[in-house]
Design a protein around this motif. Structure first.
Motif, PDB file in Angstrom:
ATOM      1  N   PRO A  43       0.804  -1.232   0.000  1.00  0.00           N
ATOM      2  CA  PRO A  43       0.000   0.000   0.000  1.00  0.00           C
ATOM      3  C   PRO A  43       0.833   1.277   0.000  1.00  0.00           C
ATOM      4  N   LEU A  44       1.932   1.310   0.749  1.00  0.00           N
ATOM      5  CA  LEU A  44       2.725   2.533   0.806  1.00  0.00           C
ATOM      6  C   LEU A  44       3.460   2.766  -0.515  1.00  0.00           C
ATOM      7  N   LEU A  45       3.867   1.691  -1.172  1.00  0.00           N
ATOM      8  CA  LEU A  45       4.500   1.854  -2.484  1.00  0.00           C
ATOM      9  C   LEU A  45       3.493   2.414  -3.481  1.00  0.00           C
ATOM     10  N   ARG A  46       2.273   1.886  -3.469  1.00  0.00           N
ATOM     11  CA  ARG A  46       1.245   2.440  -4.360  1.00  0.00           C
ATOM     12  C   ARG A  46       1.029   3.924  -4.061  1.00  0.00           C
ATOM     13  N   GLN A  47       0.956   4.258  -2.784  1.00  0.00           N
ATOM     14  CA  GLN A  47       0.719   5.652  -2.410  1.00  0.00           C
ATOM     15  C   GLN A  47       1.841   6.559  -2.896  1.00  0.00           C
ATOM     16  N   SER A  48       3.079   6.034  -2.928  1.00  0.00           N
ATOM     17  CA  SER A  48       4.191   6.857  -3.412  1.00  0.00           C
ATOM     18  C   SER A  48       4.012   7.221  -4.880  1.00  0.00           C
ATOM     19  N   LEU A  49       3.374   6.334  -5.651  1.00  0.00           N
ATOM     20  CA  LEU A  49       3.096   6.633  -7.055  1.00  0.00           C
ATOM     21  C   LEU A  49       1.898   7.562  -7.186  1.00  0.00           C
ATOM     22  N   TYR A  50       0.852   7.306  -6.411  1.00  0.00           N
ATOM     23  CA  TYR A  50      -0.307   8.204  -6.443  1.00  0.00           C
ATOM     24  C   TYR A  50       0.105   9.638  -6.089  1.00  0.00           C
ATOM     25  N   SER A  51       1.025   9.778  -5.122  1.00  0.00           N
ATOM     26  CA  SER A  51       1.443  11.101  -4.669  1.00  0.00           C
ATOM     27  C   SER A  51       2.092  11.898  -5.786  1.00  0.00           C
ATOM     28  N   GLN A  52       2.660  11.196  -6.754  1.00  0.00           N
ATOM     29  CA  GLN A  52       3.309  11.881  -7.874  1.00  0.00           C
ATOM     30  C   GLN A  52       2.336  12.162  -9.019  1.00  0.00           C
ATOM     31  N   ASN A  53       1.045  11.900  -8.752  1.00  0.00           N
ATOM     32  CA  ASN A  53      -0.033  12.266  -9.682  1.00  0.00           C
ATOM     33  C   ASN A  53       0.074  11.514 -11.006  1.00  0.00           C
ATOM     34  N   VAL A  54       0.415  10.209 -10.928  1.00  0.00           N
ATOM     35  CA  VAL A  54       0.531   9.446 -12.162  1.00  0.00           C
ATOM     36  C   VAL A  54      -0.843   9.281 -12.805  1.00  0.00           C
ATOM     37  N   ASN A  55      -0.889   9.440 -14.115  1.00  0.00           N
ATOM     38  CA  ASN A  55      -2.136   9.154 -14.843  1.00  0.00           C
ATOM     39  C   ASN A  55      -2.008   7.892 -15.698  1.00  0.00           C
ATOM     40  N   LEU A  56      -0.798   7.306 -15.727  1.00  0.00           N
ATOM     41  CA  LEU A  56      -0.599   6.023 -16.392  1.00  0.00           C
ATOM     42  C   LEU A  56       0.269   5.160 -15.485  1.00  0.00           C
TER      43      LEU A  56
END
Length: 357
Positions: free
Chosen positions: A200-213
């Protein structure tokens, strides 16, 4: 300007050696370009191979000689991208590392092959790679832009189960998202490899960078994989591409099958040991393509252009990146919905702010 892009995932399998697999990657990319694809994802460990079923002769407290021979052959089949064991990050991307006397590039030429193919076809290529650096193997993913070449590379931070015997751990700093434009469409691209997606924290690190892909190459062919991809799409309000190999037992390298247990050898050699399950998911968690099972792109040089996913092992979808922003109306897990006054995430060596365009 419309933010629409045609993307694909290739349910391709690693072939007998690296040159053959690179040739197949080229054929699949050319076929995809002919069908209007602008970005394609290949599976985890596609270049170099996923050593499914192989135990490398290891038990707790013991290693067999045949397992060391297996590792030797696996190491020799891996890709040398010219990076350092610690990971040189931007110095590697920008080619600032020293080269050997008489050479104008580092590594075995695979990086240059991928960059030239992306440039010639106009297709953004992302692929899983078993990368060797020093004496260690890493499960990596590279991102190759048609106009800019390699944008970045990341190494799996947490190999799963027996993978830990043969793969090193990558740096969390390689979770850095990348930005690019394809025909005016703005992309912020990040990726998690296989069971990293359960972190979950790894996913959140990507979400935090506003990935759209969000790219998720995998080796997990269970039917429980799709619900995870749907969760990530809806959770992150991002498009998710997931690609897996489709492999029968008799398609594994001989250095695995010749040293297999008697039970494996006596079983049906034509059985699937990975059924695939490649898919494309939208930012509300909706399934846009796939999953497809027990199909793989044709390995022959005279691959025909087909419009059937069931024939060629490609899942293709036109996506509208503005759907990610539409989804933020009611959910932004790294922004308005995150309660960042109460919850904080930090990642060693990684800036979690969205990268600038």
């Amino acid at each position: 300007m419309p933010q629409k892009l045609t993307v694909a995932v290739a349910q391709a399998r690693t072939l007998s050696d690296l040159p053959s697999t690179l040739a197949a990657l080229k054929r699949i990319t050319l076929q995809s370009a002919a069908r209007g694809v602008q970005l394609i994802l290949f599976p985890e460990a596609y270049l170099g191979g996923y050593p499914r079923t192989c135990d490398f002769g290891a038990a707790v407290g013991a290693r067999g000689a045949h397992g060391r021979e297996q590792f030797l052959q696996y190491f020799q089949s891996a890709v040398d991208l010219g990076d350092t064991p610690a990971g040189a990050d931007d110095n590697w991307v920008e080619r600032r590392l020293p080269t050997a006397p008489g050479k104008n590039y580092r590594g075995d030429g695979t990086r240059e092959f991928l960059e030239q193919l992306a440039q010639e076809t106009g297709v953004f290529i992302a692929t899983g790679v078993i990368e060797k650096a020093g004496g260690t193997l890493y499960c990596s993913m590279v991102f190759v832009d048609p106009s800019r070449g390699i944008l970045g590379k990341r190494r799996k931070v947490m190999p799963t189960g027996s993978e830990r015997l043969v793969w090193g751990q990558g740096s969390a700093s390689s979770l850095k998202a990348m930005t690019t434009e394809i025909n005016g469409v703005k992309l912020t691209i990040g990726g998690a490899i296989c069971w990293e997606n359960f972190m979950p924290l790894l996913r959140q690190s990507l979400y935090s960078q506003n990935v759209n892909l969000y790219l998720a190459p995998t080796a997990d062919s269970r039917d429980t994989w799709l619900p995870l991809m749907r969760t990530i799409g809806g959770e992150g309000r991002t498009f998710v591409l997931s690609s897996n190999q489709c492999v029968r037992y008799n398609e594994l390298p001989t250095w695995i099958t010749e040293n297999a247990s008697p039970g494996d050898k006596s079983a049906d050699a034509n059985r699937y040991i990975s059924r695939g399950g490649s898919c494309i998911v939208g930012p509300l968690g909706e399934v846009l393509g796939g999953p497809i099972w027990e199909v793989c792109p044709d390995d022959s040089p005279d691959m025909n252009v087909s419009n059937s996913d069931d024939v060629d092992g490609l899942v293709i979808s036109e996506i509208d990146l503005e759907d990610c922003e539409r989804g933020r109306l009611d959910m932004d897990v790294a922004g308005s919905y995150s309660r960042n006054d109460a919850f904080k995430l930090t990642v060693e060596g990684l800036d979690l702010n969205p990268p600038p365009f």
